[in-house]
Write an enzyme that holds these catalytic residues in place. Structure first.
Site, PDB file in Angstrom:
ATOM      1  N   ASP A  49       0.615  -1.378   0.461  1.00 43.68           N
ATOM      2  CA  ASP A  49      -0.420   0.067  -0.148  1.00 43.68           C
ATOM      3  C   ASP A  49       1.107   1.595  -0.203  1.00 43.68           C
ATOM      4  O   ASP A  49       1.842   0.812   1.124  1.00 43.68           O
ATOM      5  CB  ASP A  49      -1.084   0.259   1.187  1.00 43.68           C
ATOM      6  N   TYR A  54       3.027   9.656   0.600  1.00 42.28           N
ATOM      7  CA  TYR A  54       3.865   9.556   1.709  1.00 42.28           C
ATOM      8  C   TYR A  54       5.669   9.898   1.612  1.00 42.28           C
ATOM      9  O   TYR A  54       5.945   9.671   0.563  1.00 42.28           O
ATOM     10  CB  TYR A  54       3.383   7.640   1.146  1.00 42.28           C
ATOM     11  N   LYS A  96      -2.195  23.824   1.321  1.00 40.23           N
ATOM     12  CA  LYS A  96      -2.420  22.444   1.516  1.00 40.23           C
ATOM     13  C   LYS A  96      -3.676  22.228   0.706  1.00 40.23           C
ATOM     14  O   LYS A  96      -4.631  23.341   1.491  1.00 40.23           O
ATOM     15  CB  LYS A  96      -2.399  21.854   2.756  1.00 40.23           C
ATOM     16  N   SER A 157     -10.489   6.469  -0.216  1.00 37.19           N
ATOM     17  CA  SER A 157     -10.065   6.078   1.483  1.00 37.19           C
ATOM     18  C   SER A 157     -10.362   7.840   1.681  1.00 37.19           C
ATOM     19  O   SER A 157     -10.577   8.371   1.775  1.00 37.19           O
ATOM     20  CB  SER A 157      -8.812   6.410   0.561  1.00 37.19           C
ATOM     21  N   ASN A 158     -11.540   7.092   2.729  1.00 36.46           N
ATOM     22  CA  ASN A 158     -11.627   7.867   3.958  1.00 36.46           C
ATOM     23  C   ASN A 158     -13.317   8.335   3.536  1.00 36.46           C
ATOM     24  O   ASN A 158     -13.142   9.488   3.947  1.00 36.46           O
ATOM     25  CB  ASN A 158     -10.557   9.223   4.153  1.00 36.46           C
ATOM     26  N   ARG A 265       9.336  -6.976  12.504  1.00 36.77           N
ATOM     27  CA  ARG A 265       7.950  -7.269  13.305  1.00 36.77           C
ATOM     28  C   ARG A 265       7.117  -7.223  11.688  1.00 36.77           C
ATOM     29  O   ARG A 265       6.306  -7.856  11.836  1.00 36.77           O
ATOM     30  CB  ARG A 265       7.617  -5.280  13.693  1.00 36.77           C
TER      31      ARG A 265
END
Length: 295
Positions: A49, A54, A96, A157-158, A265
């Site tokens: 993902d 990012y 933004k 998304s969201n 992890r």
């Protein structure tokens, strides 16, 4: 590892490796990134993902530098677009904002393909609901990138159910998933209609921050943490795996997205799929998360 089919062209691993912290690692070399992907593949985790934003618009390129043709063939790549932050290639932006215009979506897709050195994106998501969205323009642009072959499937998304329905109403291509925040610490989607909406329509949900962004382990949720650890000890795993298994146990077919740069992890992400959880155990954890018994 179970797999979930999103449409005729795409299926993904039930657990997804989130790369939002890829650029935060002290080591971003191609070999180190390949080791992370290899640790995922060893567990049957094949879905990676990403998002254009990012790492300040750098994480996609970090992944692209690590990909080989053989490795690309073994994974599904998810990425997102529409957030414009005044950093990286958008350093000149005054504020933004979100941009779901056709020009921005097409340019974002081309940027992602170039940076990741791939010829198609498996799943493209609109990252955030855009209050300035022209759903006809956005919907047509998403249809266009699928028809062109640059993208195999599209989602969001969201989004809330009404955001989803608005965009879908202007599209020929079915939206296949909504990536939303769900965890033991953010469980309102189970009662506010978000999960029910997608469950009713048979649309798998991707869950970001399934461990509450680490807040589950910050020392403020001692009773819940103790119960998670107890269940984990009974089944030979840890509390994080049990918290993720809580999402997997739900019939809505939730795909948790887990991100860490620690190789040990990463190698344990798949443990969540091994945890057995019955209804009473699910409600035991839910009760502790609520802080009171259900009505």
């Amino acid at each position: 590892m179970d797999r979930i089919r999103l449409n005729d062209a795409l299926e993904m691993s039930r657990l997804v490796y989130g790369m939002w912290r890829l650029g935060d690692d002290d080591n971003t070399t191609a070999d180190h990134v390949r080791n992370k992907i290899a640790a995922c593949l060893d567990q049957g985790i094949t879905t990676m993902d990403q998002a254009d934003i990012y790492g300040g618009y750098e994480a996609e390129e970090i992944l692209g530098n690590a990909l080989t043709p053989e490795l690309r063939h073994r994974i599904e790549i998810v990425t997102k677009c529409d957030i414009v932050a005044p950093v990286g290639r958008y350093a000149d932006a005054r504020v933004k904002h979100y941009d779901t215009s056709r020009a921005h979506i097409l340019a974002s897709v081309d940027h992602s393909l170039r940076l990741m050195k791939i010829d198609h994106i498996d799943l493209l998501l609109i990252h955030r609901p855009d209050p300035m969205m022209d759903h006809f323009e956005t919907g047509a642009a998403l249809d266009e990138v699928v028809k062109s072959g640059k993208v195999r499937a599209v989602g969001v998304s969201n989004f809330r159910p009404w955001d989803w329905e608005l965009l879908q109403s202007a599209m020929k291509t079915p939206l296949v998933t909504n990536q939303i925040e769900i965890s033991l610490l953010h469980h309102t989607p189970f009662t506010n209609g978000d999960v029910a909406f997608h469950q009713r329509h048979g649309q798998p949900i991707m869950a970001w921050s399934p461990l509450g962004g680490g807040a589950l382990f910050d020392g403020k949720h001692t009773a819940l943490r103790a119960r998670l650890s107890e269940i984990g000890a009974e089944q030979g795993t840890d509390d994080a795996a049990v918290a993720v298994a809580w999402l997997l146990a739900h019939p809505a077919r939730i795909l948790p997205v887990l991100g860490t740069n620690n190789l040990d992890r990463i190698a344990r992400i798949g443990d969540a799929a091994k945890v057995r959880m019955d209804r009473e155990t699910w409600f035991d954890l839910y009760t502790l998360a609520l802080g009171h018994e259900v009505a």
